[in-house]
Write a protein that holds these residues in place. Structure first.
Motif, PDB file in Angstrom:
ATOM      1  N   PHE A 202     -16.299  62.772  -6.861  1.00 12.16           N
ATOM      2  CA  PHE A 202     -14.854  62.875  -7.080  1.00 12.16           C
ATOM      3  C   PHE A 202     -14.445  64.338  -6.995  1.00 12.16           C
TER       4      PHE A 202
ATOM      5  N   PRO B 247      -9.206  63.635 -16.580  1.00  7.57           N
ATOM      6  CA  PRO B 247      -8.644  63.582 -15.227  1.00  7.57           C
ATOM      7  C   PRO B 247      -7.868  64.831 -14.804  1.00  7.57           C
TER       8      PRO B 247
ATOM      9  N   THR C  97     -10.023  62.551  -7.156  1.00  8.56           N
ATOM     10  CA  THR C  97      -9.970  61.430  -6.226  1.00  8.56           C
ATOM     11  C   THR C  97     -11.291  61.343  -5.464  1.00  8.56           C
TER      12      THR C  97
ATOM     13  N   ASN D 237      -4.862  57.313 -13.386  1.00  9.97           N
ATOM     14  CA  ASN D 237      -6.293  57.352 -13.673  1.00  9.97           C
ATOM     15  C   ASN D 237      -7.063  56.586 -12.589  1.00  9.97           C
ATOM     16  N   PHE D 238      -8.069  57.213 -12.010  1.00  9.37           N
ATOM     17  CA  PHE D 238      -8.766  56.567 -10.906  1.00  9.37           C
ATOM     18  C   PHE D 238      -9.465  55.272 -11.332  1.00  9.37           C
TER      19      PHE D 238
ATOM     20  N   ILE E 158      -7.128  52.692 -10.303  1.00  7.78           N
ATOM     21  CA  ILE E 158      -7.036  52.561  -8.844  1.00  7.78           C
ATOM     22  C   ILE E 158      -8.241  51.793  -8.296  1.00  7.78           C
ATOM     23  N   ALA E 159      -9.428  52.109  -8.836  1.00  6.17           N
ATOM     24  CA  ALA E 159     -10.654  51.489  -8.320  1.00  6.17           C
ATOM     25  C   ALA E 159     -10.537  49.959  -8.289  1.00  6.17           C
TER      26      ALA E 159
ATOM     27  N   TYR F  19      -6.923  52.343   0.790  1.00 10.22           N
ATOM     28  CA  TYR F  19      -8.373  52.565   0.726  1.00 10.22           C
ATOM     29  C   TYR F  19      -9.123  51.417   1.398  1.00 10.22           C
TER      30      TYR F  19
ATOM     31  N   ASN G 211       0.857  58.669  -7.166  1.00 12.72           N
ATOM     32  CA  ASN G 211      -0.337  58.461  -6.336  1.00 12.72           C
ATOM     33  C   ASN G 211      -0.161  58.846  -4.871  1.00 12.72           C
TER      34      ASN G 211
ATOM     35  N   ARG H 222      -2.670  61.357  -3.735  1.00 10.53           N
ATOM     36  CA  ARG H 222      -4.004  60.969  -3.249  1.00 10.53           C
ATOM     37  C   ARG H 222      -3.958  60.574  -1.773  1.00 10.53           C
TER      38      ARG H 222
END
Ligand SMILES: *Cc1c(COP(=O)(O)O)cnc(C)c1O
Length: 489
Positions: free
Chosen positions: A4, A27, A36, A229-230, A233-234, A276, A328, A331
């Protein structure tokens, strides 16, 4: 694996690279940036198409280099068992031949936030427990994030949640979803003020050294498990892949055939997940960004200009998309243009409230995205038309359906359905029957007069006791939090 990296490059005061765990707990990155994934690998989706939902998450995380203890992830994924259909937490529903809705709202709070927050809350709590640390999570909400965050962390070990909402600034259903939450580790406060006021209180608390010192003495760290917070997103990458596989399974498309996905967007987490998936090689022709009258994202994707100088937030019937600064997007800039350019653009946004992409950059952006916006009246008309054709959708999802109709891509289209219509009953009665009613009246009207059953989870809310009564002045928040913590610790 420290894969990251920081979206705005490094100022050399903090680690350039972090692993997933470090990135979700801490973060904050150099120059006010975000952490990211450094690279998105291209993967072969063929062998994955019959995996179960939890298996798919595990597989994709491994291939992305999202490292997480297997047992912790496994336990977190059990939360999908509480969804309406545990085997299929994010089902596709056919609207007509070439158009499907992927219903992302089958979790406990009836909005798509649950797709990520249900497992994420569990991951966060288990990791905190493993580290022997306690966290206070502060959150400010204008509607769906609050209930989903509270539900996610209720009774989770080592975690406390303080949730601020603007009194009168959410729907009654959303307010009840928060104030009826009964768990010792949760505190919900209504704020005398609007959402901006609530968010400003939160920001000042996060920077308040004496507040942080007091918490530290109680061995509690502050955390911002918010929508950038990733860790959240994941989990938002997975359901887009899942949706594609369900189309294969029902033989609507052959493997490799591209589809388009329409995403009702605000902070751009959901659409980033789709992006993604596209970068990983999922056959997506275009990701279509749907907005409401707050059309900043539409402008950006159409012109390459992000300009908030003359814009003011407009209240709409799709409040979760009422936004000016869509966090976001940063990113996305990083993935397309790298850290130096992202740093420059974000710096411009902060100092001049404006930035503009070059024509070559805009072209690169438009290889992946289309965008359009929809007024409240068009949104209501769309809800009505869809209802008459046999499908009930909420005002956010209606902006997506409208976008699909307007841009009419040639491919098969999947629109993301981000909330159950039952959360927005007054907008539904307005759209369908031109009636202005309160939440409670609207729910009653739909059930009793129109025979449109409102799901039990929503109806039950009105009978539950209100646990969190407090409505406070912005100046009182800090002392109320500290008092609450002394009471429960
Ligand atoms: C949060 C939310 C959105 C916006 O999603 P982002 O990931 O922030 O773009 C859209 N619709 C509903 C119902 C939401 O709760």
């Amino acid at each position: 694996m420290r894969n990251f990296t920081q979206t705005r490059g490094t100022d050399h005061t903090i680690a350039q690279q972090k692993n997933f765990e470090e990135a979700i707990f801490d973060p904050s990155a150099s120059f006010g940036g975000l952490y990211t994934l450094e690279k998105i690998p291209c993967i072969d989706f063929g062998p994955l198409k019959s995996l179960s939902y939890p298996e798919l998450v595990q597989n994709i995380f491994t291939q992305l280099g999202i490292q997480l203890n297997k047992e912790i992830l496994k336990k977190a994924l059990e939360h999908y068992k509480s969804f309406d259909d545990p085997q299929n937490p994010a089902p596709l529903v056919k609207i007509h031949n070439q158009l499907y809705a992927q219903e992302l709202y089958h979790g406990p709070t009836r909005a798509f936030k649950d797709m990520a927050l249900q497992p994420f809350g569990s991951v966060f709590s288990q990791l905190a427990h493993q580290q022997g640390k306690k966290y206070l999570i502060l959150t400010a909400t204008s509607g769906d994030t609050g209930p989903a965050t509270l539900k996610s962390f209720a009774d989770q070990e080592n975690i406390f949640v303080l949730c601020l909402y603007p009194q009168g600034g959410t729907s009654d259903v959303q307010a009840l979803q928060m104030t009826t939450q009964n768990a010792k580790n949760l505190k919900v406060l209504g704020i005398k003020g609007d959402f901006d006021t609530a968010q400003n209180i939160l920001k000042s608390l996060l920077q308040d050294t004496s507040f942080k010192e007091t918490l530290k003495a109680k061995q509690i760290s502050l955390s911002a498990a918010n929508s950038v917070n990733f860790g959240r997103i994941a989990f938002q990458i997975i359901y887009h892949i899942w949706g594609y596989f369900r189309l294969l399974e029902s033989e609507k498309i052959p493997y490799g055939k591209a589809i388009s996905i329409v995403v009702p967007s605000g902070n751009f987490g959901n659409a980033l997940g789709a992006f993604y998936a596209k970068m990983m090689g999922l056959p997506i022709q275009k990701i279509i960004i749907a907005s409401n009258a707050n059309n900043i994202l539409t402008e950006f994707f159409q012109t390459g200009i992000y300009d908030i100088r003359t814009k003011q937030l407009i209240k709409t019937t799709s409040p979760a998309m009422d936004i000016l600064k869509s966090s976001n997007i940063e990113r996305l800039l990083f993935a397309l243009f790298g850290p130096n350019r992202t740093h420059k653009l974000m710096e411009n946004l902060e100092s001049k409230h404006y930035y503009q992409l070059t024509p070559a950059e805009l072209q690169k952006l438009q290889e992946h995205f289309l965008a359009t916006a929809c007024s409240d009246s068009a949104c209501l008309a769309c809800i009505k038309e869809s209802f008459e054709n046999g499908y009930l959708l909420d005002p956010h999802t209606a902006t997506a359906l409208k976008a699909a109709q307007e841009l009419a891509p040639k491919d098969l289209v999947v629109i993301c359905s981000t909330a159950e219509w039952s959360k927005f009953a007054p907008t539904m009665t307005k759209a369908l029957f031109d009636k202005d009613l309160s939440d409670k009246e609207a729910i009653k009207y739909l059930c009793e007069e129109k025979n449109i059953p409102v799901p039990q989870t929503i109806q039950k809310l009105f009978a539950q006791p209100i646990i969190h009564q407090d409505i406070v002045d912005p100046t009182e928040v800090k002392s109320v939090i500290l008092q609450w913590l002394s009471d429960i610790l």
